[in-house]
Design an enzyme around this catalytic site. Sequence first.
Site, short mmCIF file in Angstrom:
data_model
loop_
_atom_site.label_atom_id
_atom_site.label_comp_id
_atom_site.label_asym_id
_atom_site.label_seq_id
_atom_site.Cartn_x
_atom_site.Cartn_y
_atom_site.Cartn_z
N ARG A 1 45.52 54.53 56.19
CA ARG A 1 44.46 55.51 55.91
C ARG A 1 44.93 56.92 56.26
NH1 ARG A 1 38.97 54.35 58.94
NH2 ARG A 1 38.80 52.65 57.42
N ARG B 1 37.51 60.74 64.20
CA ARG B 1 38.01 60.34 62.86
C ARG B 1 38.05 61.54 61.92
NH1 ARG B 1 37.54 54.77 61.96
NH2 ARG B 1 37.88 53.68 63.93
N LYS C 1 35.12 54.68 68.13
CA LYS C 1 35.34 55.74 67.16
C LYS C 1 34.29 56.85 67.30
CE LYS C 1 34.54 52.57 63.85
NZ LYS C 1 34.27 51.92 62.56
N LYS D 1 32.65 60.28 65.02
CA LYS D 1 32.65 60.84 63.67
C LYS D 1 31.90 62.17 63.62
CE LYS D 1 33.29 56.46 61.44
NZ LYS D 1 32.81 55.47 60.46
N CYS E 1 31.81 49.55 49.53
CA CYS E 1 32.97 49.49 50.43
C CYS E 1 33.99 48.51 49.85
CB CYS E 1 32.52 49.04 51.81
SG CYS E 1 32.10 47.28 51.84
N CYS F 1 39.25 43.51 53.54
CA CYS F 1 38.57 43.72 54.82
C CYS F 1 38.30 42.39 55.52
CB CYS F 1 37.26 44.45 54.60
SG CYS F 1 36.38 44.65 56.15
N CYS G 1 29.27 43.61 54.57
CA CYS G 1 28.81 43.17 55.90
C CYS G 1 27.92 44.25 56.46
CB CYS G 1 30.01 42.86 56.81
SG CYS G 1 30.66 44.31 57.67
N CYS H 1 29.84 50.64 55.94
CA CYS H 1 30.87 51.62 55.58
C CYS H 1 30.50 52.50 54.38
CB CYS H 1 32.20 50.92 55.32
SG CYS H 1 32.85 50.11 56.79
FE1 SRM Z 1 34.20 51.43 58.00
C1 SRM Z 1 35.33 48.92 59.95
C2 SRM Z 1 36.42 50.65 55.65
C3 SRM Z 1 33.57 54.37 56.48
C4 SRM Z 1 31.33 51.72 59.82
N1 SRM Z 1 35.68 50.07 57.87
C5 SRM Z 1 36.01 49.15 58.81
C6 SRM Z 1 37.30 48.42 58.43
C7 SRM Z 1 38.44 49.17 59.03
C8 SRM Z 1 37.33 46.92 58.78
C9 SRM Z 1 37.96 46.49 60.06
O1 SRM Z 1 37.58 46.99 61.15
O2 SRM Z 1 38.82 45.63 60.01
C10 SRM Z 1 37.23 48.59 56.91
C11 SRM Z 1 38.56 48.55 56.18
C12 SRM Z 1 38.37 47.84 54.87
C13 SRM Z 1 39.49 47.97 53.92
O3 SRM Z 1 40.00 46.91 53.47
O4 SRM Z 1 39.87 49.06 53.58
C14 SRM Z 1 36.42 49.86 56.79
N2 SRM Z 1 34.96 52.38 56.45
C15 SRM Z 1 35.80 51.85 55.54
C16 SRM Z 1 35.94 52.74 54.33
C17 SRM Z 1 37.32 52.70 53.69
C18 SRM Z 1 34.85 52.35 53.32
C19 SRM Z 1 34.89 53.02 51.99
O5 SRM Z 1 34.33 52.43 51.07
O6 SRM Z 1 35.42 54.10 51.83
C20 SRM Z 1 35.56 54.10 54.96
C21 SRM Z 1 36.71 54.84 55.56
C22 SRM Z 1 36.32 56.21 56.02
C23 SRM Z 1 37.44 57.07 56.51
O7 SRM Z 1 38.15 57.65 55.68
O8 SRM Z 1 37.57 57.24 57.72
C24 SRM Z 1 34.62 53.63 56.06
N3 SRM Z 1 32.76 52.84 58.18
C25 SRM Z 1 32.61 53.93 57.37
C26 SRM Z 1 31.31 54.50 57.56
C27 SRM Z 1 30.73 55.68 56.80
C28 SRM Z 1 30.94 56.98 57.50
O9 SRM Z 1 31.67 57.07 58.48
O10 SRM Z 1 30.34 57.97 57.05
C29 SRM Z 1 30.67 53.73 58.51
C30 SRM Z 1 29.21 53.90 58.99
C31 SRM Z 1 29.06 55.00 59.97
C32 SRM Z 1 29.35 54.53 61.35
O11 SRM Z 1 30.49 54.65 61.79
O12 SRM Z 1 28.44 53.99 62.00
C33 SRM Z 1 31.60 52.69 58.90
N4 SRM Z 1 33.48 50.51 59.65
C34 SRM Z 1 32.25 50.74 60.21
C35 SRM Z 1 32.05 49.80 61.27
C36 SRM Z 1 30.80 49.71 62.18
C37 SRM Z 1 31.06 50.48 63.41
C38 SRM Z 1 29.95 50.47 64.41
O13 SRM Z 1 30.22 50.85 65.55
O14 SRM Z 1 28.82 50.16 64.11
C39 SRM Z 1 33.19 48.98 61.31
C40 SRM Z 1 33.46 47.80 62.27
C41 SRM Z 1 34.12 48.24 63.52
O15 SRM Z 1 34.47 49.41 63.73
O16 SRM Z 1 34.29 47.35 64.36
C42 SRM Z 1 34.07 49.46 60.28
FE1 SF4 Z 2 34.46 45.74 55.63
FE2 SF4 Z 2 31.94 45.59 56.30
FE3 SF4 Z 2 33.11 47.96 56.16
FE4 SF4 Z 2 32.61 46.65 53.96
S1 SF4 Z 2 31.08 47.41 55.40
S2 SF4 Z 2 34.57 47.63 54.49
S3 SF4 Z 2 32.89 44.56 54.55
S4 SF4 Z 2 33.61 46.39 57.60
#
Ligand code: SRM
Ligand code: SF4
Length: 764
Positions: A85, A154, A221, A223, A442, A448, A487, A491
């Site tokens: 990333r 981030r 993390k 943000k 996502c 993922c 899930c 994201c």
């Molecule tokens: Fe996310 C985890 C993809 C934005 C909340 N996110 C992941 C992981 C890394 C899975 C993992 O931990 O193994 C995913 C990788 C999947 C893949 O195959 O690429 C993943 N997140 C993404 C992306 C690529 C989704 C997308 O469609 O673009 C986004 C990357 C953003 C970036 O460039 O940095 C992405 N993730 C978000 C957002 C939206 C935002 O930040 O505005 C959220 C919700 C906001 C938040 O943080 O609460 C988000 N991702 C999560 C979470 C839940 C974290 C939590 O504390 O609640 C996880 C799980 C974790 O961290 O354990 C997670």
């Molecule tokens: Fe993976 Fe869940 Fe984030 Fe989708 S929402 S990329 S399934 S961690």
Amino acid sequence: MSTENITSPANQPDVAKRSAVELIKESSRALRGTIAETLASDADHFSDADMQLLKFHGSYQQEDRDARKTRRKDGVGKHYIFMVRCKIPGGRVTADQYLALDAIAGQHANGTLRITTRQGIQFHGVLKDHLKPTIAEINACLLSTLGACGDVNRNVMACPAPLDDGVHAQLQETAAVLAAHLAPRTRAYHEIWLNGKPLTGNSHHEADLEPLYGKVYLPRKFKLGLTLPEDNCIDIYAQCLGFLALVESDRIVGYNVLVGGGMGMTHGRPNTFPHLAQPVCSIPAAAVVPTAEAVVRLFRDHGNRADRKRARLKYLVHDWGIDRFRDVLSEYVGGTLQEPKPVAVRGVESHLGWHPQGQGKWFYGLSIENGRIKDEGDFRLRTCLRTIVQRLRPSIRFSPSQDILLCDLDGGALEEIQRLLAEHGVRRPDELSNVQKWSMACPAIPTCHLAITESERALPGIIDQLEVELQRLGLQHERITVRMTGCPNGCARPYQSDIGLVGRSGDKYTVFVGGRALGDRLNFPLRDLVPLKEIVPLLVPLLADFRDKRQGAEGFGDYCQRVGLDYLQGLLPPPAGKAGGHAPRPASDGAPPAGPGAADGALPAPPATQAITVEVAPPVVTPAPLTTSPVKRSETFLAGPPGEELPDYTYRYNSDGSVRETVVYFYGDDLRAAEARPAHALRREAVYLGKVDPTRLHSARKLSDIYHVGPPWHERKDYRIDYHPDGQVAQTIVFYYDGDRRASEVPSGAVLRRQVVFDGPVSL
Ligand code: SRM
Ligand code: SF4
């Protein structure tokens, strides 16, 4: 940069209580671990500890989940692949940088680039041997992956519109400054990926000091994003820290500071939930960097380092309340904080299509379905974009809705762009439906490892069906946002959209309604465990009723909020078979989990956020002999596997049959019954006013917490805390047993003799 308070012991749990990741970070030698050694070896993947550290370097170790079945049949292990990333503040890159990213996608990844929901770029399918060249080439074009993932700040988001009004450029510049200021300082990154000289002896320690983050970095993390009131395209309410610009005479003079946004939640863990950021103060523009640093330091020192699922800043804001948060923040800032100004978001732009940007230049926003830039059959988007960038040399912005803006163009460029799009089978934004343009998904399966269901590959089918239905209902011009995730981690920020689809189990989703594009409120669950093919049929009666009964210019989400859940459920078709259910609370569908680990054994291992099967056993109330009109006093619902059921929650009824209070039980380390085992003692009873959805407790009015001590089956209540409606402690009641002793000093069965009521909170 101030280093005071770094991981002050007063604020941190004992080593024994810290999560495993905390210990990995601490002993990592500033994020080195044994990454370099594994890179140099023949191994096709990293150790569990290095996997955690790799995230800080911008990469996730993944498994090709599509390949699992065949590989298992062939008796070969997992096919390890890596996601890489790039951290791109404000989503801004040059034409050359875009071309370099495009080349990396072809040479080292699976031939696609993916624009993320935070304006970054991801590569998927990178093999271990290609990791080093991938990261080196990203750095060679002056981009970075350091801190794109991991427990640090981030990617900093900022409105991507390249408008030449002073204000937008100021936002972008501030985003870049903040990103640089909050970046990790470890030399490990250069050492491992860019052949930097390894440090030795004392120089190692000094050069690797992380002045802001310290040895164990942040609890989780963090943000951050900036935007303008008229354009909340970054979803400011989903950010841990949001800066909402205050503009006077075409200059940003200050910001409203919002804290505590976040989307992620975990099924079966009701103390995890999406939360919108709240205004905490306002600051002059010049204070933006010290304020951001102060919030980061506060989080570093006070965030939860024992339970990673409760470690985000939003839980501090929620648990403390905004007033206490403001008080603590003022200590970190070192002065009194100004009240937030009465300014909130009032608009949101997609930035799609052809727009003047000022100084005779133009930009063109192109919609990218779920952010995936690829070539597939006659649809040759990646080649098309490469050709446009090579010929027209636009600067590029990636948007928070996974789209791309081609910027700094001459007026004549439009014709050529449109011709190239047509030649490559790519549809223009004006050829797309509104629902398509306002949708996001996502990645989920196959990359993922947390995905429970499909998302990026499932949403196009849903959108196709919705387009037909919306057209039929005459609603095709409505702006209805649809966001899908595989899930509950959120994201694609699904809990703010008009329609949110969240992977739950197998091919089933929880359907949420009631948010809106503005992103300023959370939606609510309409129905749980809806099979993919039943999602659109479920929504059609609501859309039809919305068309007929909407008031004024209200949108679909506004209508859902106005009429409410009970009314909407009355419109729904009954759930097909046993699988679906009205209740948004967890229910058993009996389907085997489609989680990670399936390649290794007969049954797939559940992912970290796997839907938790909750057996709801019949109420434990003994049926009274049926008289003319039996009065139900209470009803207790149990959860847990057969033979190990534990009470999960109880409804206590009024004599008119309405629910007076809901009591929810917590065991061991604050676990709900579905996660606890009989060996976990009851530790807390939380009492809520009225009938409460036991899966969404954060929005309920809590009356009291009753704390217990003692081993399982011998618990005794020790004290009770009663709350005011605003969450402040009203009174504390301490219970004394035989011999005037506290609960921990008496055997089970001791007689309660006295209870003392204290005003407000008491240190016990
Ligand atoms: Fe996310 C985890 C993809 C934005 C909340 N996110 C992941 C992981 C890394 C899975 C993992 O931990 O193994 C995913 C990788 C999947 C893949 O195959 O690429 C993943 N997140 C993404 C992306 C690529 C989704 C997308 O469609 O673009 C986004 C990357 C953003 C970036 O460039 O940095 C992405 N993730 C978000 C957002 C939206 C935002 O930040 O505005 C959220 C919700 C906001 C938040 O943080 O609460 C988000 N991702 C999560 C979470 C839940 C974290 C939590 O504390 O609640 C996880 C799980 C974790 O961290 O354990 C997670
Ligand atoms: Fe993976 Fe869940 Fe984030 Fe989708 S929402 S990329 S399934 S961690």
